[in-house]
Design a protein around this motif. Sequence first.
Motif, PDB file in Angstrom:
ATOM      1  N   LEU A   1      54.624  97.113 -59.876  1.00 39.63           N
ATOM      2  CA  LEU A   1      54.489  98.666 -60.613  1.00 39.63           C
ATOM      3  C   LEU A   1      53.527  99.205 -60.316  1.00 39.63           C
ATOM      4  O   LEU A   1      53.259 100.298 -59.915  1.00 39.63           O
ATOM      5  CB  LEU A   1      54.966  98.381 -61.957  1.00 39.63           C
ATOM      6  CG  LEU A   1      55.255  99.546 -62.522  1.00 39.63           C
ATOM      7  CD1 LEU A   1      56.342  99.362 -63.880  1.00 39.63           C
ATOM      8  CD2 LEU A   1      54.003 100.061 -63.211  1.00 39.63           C
ATOM      9  N   ILE A   2      52.220  98.555 -60.560  1.00 33.43           N
ATOM     10  CA  ILE A   2      51.103  99.267 -60.433  1.00 33.43           C
ATOM     11  C   ILE A   2      50.682  99.688 -58.947  1.00 33.43           C
ATOM     12  O   ILE A   2      50.130 100.741 -58.946  1.00 33.43           O
ATOM     13  CB  ILE A   2      49.757  98.406 -61.124  1.00 33.43           C
ATOM     14  CG1 ILE A   2      50.092  98.135 -62.519  1.00 33.43           C
ATOM     15  CG2 ILE A   2      48.539  98.986 -60.927  1.00 33.43           C
ATOM     16  CD1 ILE A   2      49.001  96.996 -62.884  1.00 33.43           C
ATOM     17  N   VAL A   3      50.751  98.832 -58.125  1.00 34.95           N
ATOM     18  CA  VAL A   3      50.760  98.986 -56.765  1.00 34.95           C
ATOM     19  C   VAL A   3      51.494  99.981 -56.098  1.00 34.95           C
ATOM     20  O   VAL A   3      50.959 101.240 -55.657  1.00 34.95           O
ATOM     21  CB  VAL A   3      50.919  97.824 -55.898  1.00 34.95           C
ATOM     22  CG1 VAL A   3      51.043  97.933 -54.380  1.00 34.95           C
ATOM     23  CG2 VAL A   3      49.968  96.639 -55.961  1.00 34.95           C
ATOM     24  N   SER A   4      52.928 100.380 -56.496  1.00 36.48           N
ATOM     25  CA  SER A   4      53.438 101.186 -56.058  1.00 36.48           C
ATOM     26  C   SER A   4      53.338 102.876 -56.882  1.00 36.48           C
ATOM     27  O   SER A   4      53.349 103.475 -55.993  1.00 36.48           O
ATOM     28  CB  SER A   4      55.005 101.040 -56.716  1.00 36.48           C
ATOM     29  OG  SER A   4      55.635  99.922 -55.935  1.00 36.48           O
ATOM     30  N   PHE A   5      52.492 102.542 -57.774  1.00 37.44           N
ATOM     31  CA  PHE A   5      51.909 103.916 -58.592  1.00 37.44           C
ATOM     32  C   PHE A   5      51.034 104.380 -57.499  1.00 37.44           C
ATOM     33  O   PHE A   5      50.858 105.517 -57.228  1.00 37.44           O
ATOM     34  CB  PHE A   5      51.420 103.513 -59.823  1.00 37.44           C
ATOM     35  CG  PHE A   5      50.723 104.410 -60.259  1.00 37.44           C
ATOM     36  CD1 PHE A   5      50.927 105.290 -61.542  1.00 37.44           C
ATOM     37  CD2 PHE A   5      49.363 104.898 -59.823  1.00 37.44           C
ATOM     38  CE1 PHE A   5      50.199 106.086 -62.394  1.00 37.44           C
ATOM     39  CE2 PHE A   5      48.727 105.949 -60.803  1.00 37.44           C
ATOM     40  CZ  PHE A   5      49.133 106.549 -61.598  1.00 37.44           C
ATOM     41  N   GLY A   6      50.028 103.647 -56.928  1.00 36.18           N
ATOM     42  CA  GLY A   6      48.907 103.813 -56.139  1.00 36.18           C
ATOM     43  C   GLY A   6      49.344 104.369 -54.558  1.00 36.18           C
ATOM     44  O   GLY A   6      48.816 105.367 -54.291  1.00 36.18           O
ATOM     45  N   GLU A   7      50.521 103.543 -54.133  1.00 41.23           N
ATOM     46  CA  GLU A   7      50.951 103.619 -52.738  1.00 41.23           C
ATOM     47  C   GLU A   7      51.543 104.897 -52.463  1.00 41.23           C
ATOM     48  O   GLU A   7      51.326 105.695 -51.555  1.00 41.23           O
ATOM     49  CB  GLU A   7      51.650 102.470 -52.239  1.00 41.23           C
ATOM     50  CG  GLU A   7      50.870 101.068 -52.287  1.00 41.23           C
ATOM     51  CD  GLU A   7      51.546  99.999 -51.571  1.00 41.23           C
ATOM     52  OE1 GLU A   7      50.925  99.015 -51.177  1.00 41.23           O
ATOM     53  OE2 GLU A   7      52.696 100.035 -51.576  1.00 41.23           O
ATOM     54  N   PHE A   8      52.763 105.068 -53.150  1.00 39.11           N
ATOM     55  CA  PHE A   8      53.549 106.186 -52.776  1.00 39.11           C
ATOM     56  C   PHE A   8      53.392 107.644 -53.578  1.00 39.11           C
ATOM     57  O   PHE A   8      53.819 108.476 -53.237  1.00 39.11           O
ATOM     58  CB  PHE A   8      54.951 105.584 -53.170  1.00 39.11           C
ATOM     59  CG  PHE A   8      55.543 104.583 -52.384  1.00 39.11           C
ATOM     60  CD1 PHE A   8      55.529 104.823 -50.967  1.00 39.11           C
ATOM     61  CD2 PHE A   8      55.329 103.349 -52.511  1.00 39.11           C
ATOM     62  CE1 PHE A   8      56.059 103.606 -50.072  1.00 39.11           C
ATOM     63  CE2 PHE A   8      55.694 102.121 -51.911  1.00 39.11           C
ATOM     64  CZ  PHE A   8      55.886 102.312 -50.655  1.00 39.11           C
ATOM     65  N   GLY A   9      52.534 107.443 -54.668  1.00 43.75           N
ATOM     66  CA  GLY A   9      52.319 108.891 -55.149  1.00 43.75           C
ATOM     67  C   GLY A   9      51.247 109.750 -54.277  1.00 43.75           C
ATOM     68  O   GLY A   9      51.427 110.735 -54.127  1.00 43.75           O
ATOM     69  N   LEU A  10      50.681 108.899 -53.565  1.00 46.05           N
ATOM     70  CA  LEU A  10      49.705 109.574 -52.604  1.00 46.05           C
ATOM     71  C   LEU A  10      50.572 110.386 -51.639  1.00 46.05           C
ATOM     72  O   LEU A  10      50.258 111.413 -51.158  1.00 46.05           O
ATOM     73  CB  LEU A  10      48.693 108.787 -52.029  1.00 46.05           C
ATOM     74  CG  LEU A  10      47.824 109.373 -51.169  1.00 46.05           C
ATOM     75  CD1 LEU A  10      46.640 110.226 -51.984  1.00 46.05           C
ATOM     76  CD2 LEU A  10      46.782 108.337 -50.625  1.00 46.05           C
ATOM     77  N   ILE A  11      51.671 110.018 -51.120  1.00 45.98           N
ATOM     78  CA  ILE A  11      52.593 110.661 -50.174  1.00 45.98           C
ATOM     79  C   ILE A  11      53.062 112.008 -50.615  1.00 45.98           C
ATOM     80  O   ILE A  11      53.216 112.827 -49.644  1.00 45.98           O
ATOM     81  CB  ILE A  11      53.484 109.466 -49.734  1.00 45.98           C
ATOM     82  CG1 ILE A  11      53.509 108.326 -49.322  1.00 45.98           C
ATOM     83  CG2 ILE A  11      54.765 110.271 -48.774  1.00 45.98           C
ATOM     84  CD1 ILE A  11      52.392 108.282 -47.945  1.00 45.98           C
ATOM     85  N   LEU A  12      52.824 112.303 -51.907  1.00 46.32           N
ATOM     86  CA  LEU A  12      53.197 113.686 -52.245  1.00 46.32           C
ATOM     87  C   LEU A  12      52.262 114.611 -51.907  1.00 46.32           C
ATOM     88  O   LEU A  12      52.739 115.563 -51.291  1.00 46.32           O
ATOM     89  CB  LEU A  12      53.305 113.683 -53.810  1.00 46.32           C
ATOM     90  CG  LEU A  12      53.632 114.990 -54.417  1.00 46.32           C
ATOM     91  CD1 LEU A  12      54.774 115.414 -54.309  1.00 46.32           C
ATOM     92  CD2 LEU A  12      53.453 114.856 -55.919  1.00 46.32           C
ATOM     93  N   SER A  13      50.906 114.550 -52.141  1.00 46.51           N
ATOM     94  CA  SER A  13      49.915 115.342 -51.667  1.00 46.51           C
ATOM     95  C   SER A  13      49.647 115.557 -50.195  1.00 46.51           C
ATOM     96  O   SER A  13      49.351 116.714 -49.910  1.00 46.51           O
ATOM     97  CB  SER A  13      48.754 115.092 -52.625  1.00 46.51           C
ATOM     98  OG  SER A  13      48.178 113.746 -52.260  1.00 46.51           O
TER      99      SER A  13
END
Length: 539
Positions: free
Chosen positions: A300-312
């Motif tokens: 859960l924590i890793v997905s927070f960091g990995e895929f949130g960045l793809i937005l910006s």
Amino acid sequence: MSRSTEPVTTDRSVRYRWWGLLAISLGVALIIMDSTIVSVAIPAIVDDLAISSTEIQWVQEIYTLLFAALLLTWGRLADRVGRRRMMLIGVVIFLVASVLCAIADSGAVLIAGRALQGLGGSMILPTTLALLNANFHGRERGIAFAVWGSTIGGMAAIGPLVGGWLIENASWRWAFGINIPVGVLIIAGLLLFVAESRETRTGAVQRLDLVGALLSIIGFGALVFGLIEGRSYGWWTAQDEAPFDIAGISPVPLAFAVAIAALTAFVLVERARGKAGKGVILDLSLFRIPSFANGNVTALIVSFGEFGLILSLPLWFQNVLGYTAFEAGLALVPLAAGSFLASGAVAGLARRLTPVVVVRIGLVLEIAAIAALALLIRPDSTAWLTSPALFVYGMGVGLATAQLTSVVLADVPVERSGQGSATQSTARQTGSALGIAVLGTAFFTTLKVGTEDRLADAVAANPMLQPLVDSVNASSGGSIAALAADPQTAFIADAARAAMTDGTSLAAWVAAAALVVGLLSSLRIRPSVEAPVTPAERG
């Protein structure tokens, strides 16, 4: 009552299991690539169908909402009816939905198609993991998960490239039409090369846990709704976009309250049914497995960091550097290349290192790469500057994502693969939604505040400029190009570019911090010892 797994194996499925892996990985590619292509296609869809801003929002979000809400239910049902069968049903539904989207002549039809895609996608993702867990063993399982994980990271980067090319050279409708030939290949590969597996029971057949299914759907659906709508509707005070408010309070806190109540009731119902020996959607005893419990928290924590960045990043490439959608996709190719390269390196690493150590190496690479991006990006940067960092980031994703899945499921009994896979997928999806919410809020808030602060004196001297400044945030930076083209408003575009760069950098720092927490969380995972590879497994 005893439980076992009934693998419906054939000589073909064993001999050609790597072709089966290709079919399963294509299933993952189908749902990941489609979601990223749609993000790129939104401007073209708006121009063609003239849909409203509310419809635009639901075209993107109805898919995520249904996808996350239904993962647990379909994962559990797949254990009962057959994992391959469930995946085949999901692919067929996804293809029918893709046709509906491709021929849509209104926003309502397109939203309905996207909802149906979310339904199909929620059947596909957990069953891909369950099938890998059931059909691969020993070190081969680690390699299979590496290919699966690299497909997720790679397709998240390749999707914008494919989408940009299709939009520029064909039509946005092909963003959905391309799913048809891919889906046909998946169906053929599953039928020819993948063995069926399911849970079989001796004794009385247990009834389906309908109450648990309903509570999980309501709980996770409300949670993801709140996360993805918080920025638009308001985290507490209702914004203008909110469909309703209660004494000025946004519907988002209400969604979170519903989520807490439903998920609490879900846990209580599952615990009671488990003690009574009745069928459950989620066997809570799985969380007594240390690698499963700690692995899901880390996921859960890793997905927070990995895929949130793809937005910006795609927005930054297009609106700050002035790239077209296709060029922005090309700029993300190093991420995909690094991810796919990592899958090839896993086989060698697996001979020397445990999966959890490979996860930690991947996370360290991700943290270093994102920190480098945060430090180096400027309004006048080029893809040559970002490419090395994105390549290293992709390698980290390829190592961490895949092997984390292997760690989470390593000690889960094969007969409960569907439940375990669906739980892991739900944790990832929740983390991804949380990352998009938090990183998106950081990104867009910095864009808005940074632009306004830089132009405060100019607006004070000429209040007529305020609507132009507001247009930057309202369009997510899309108005920057038009502002830059007019010499009289070019200074607004320059301020917006600087603010968007600051927002991208801040989002990167937040993502890096989340991954550091994920790395620390991984220290709680005790390495699982896989069984040695037998000659039969080597083929």
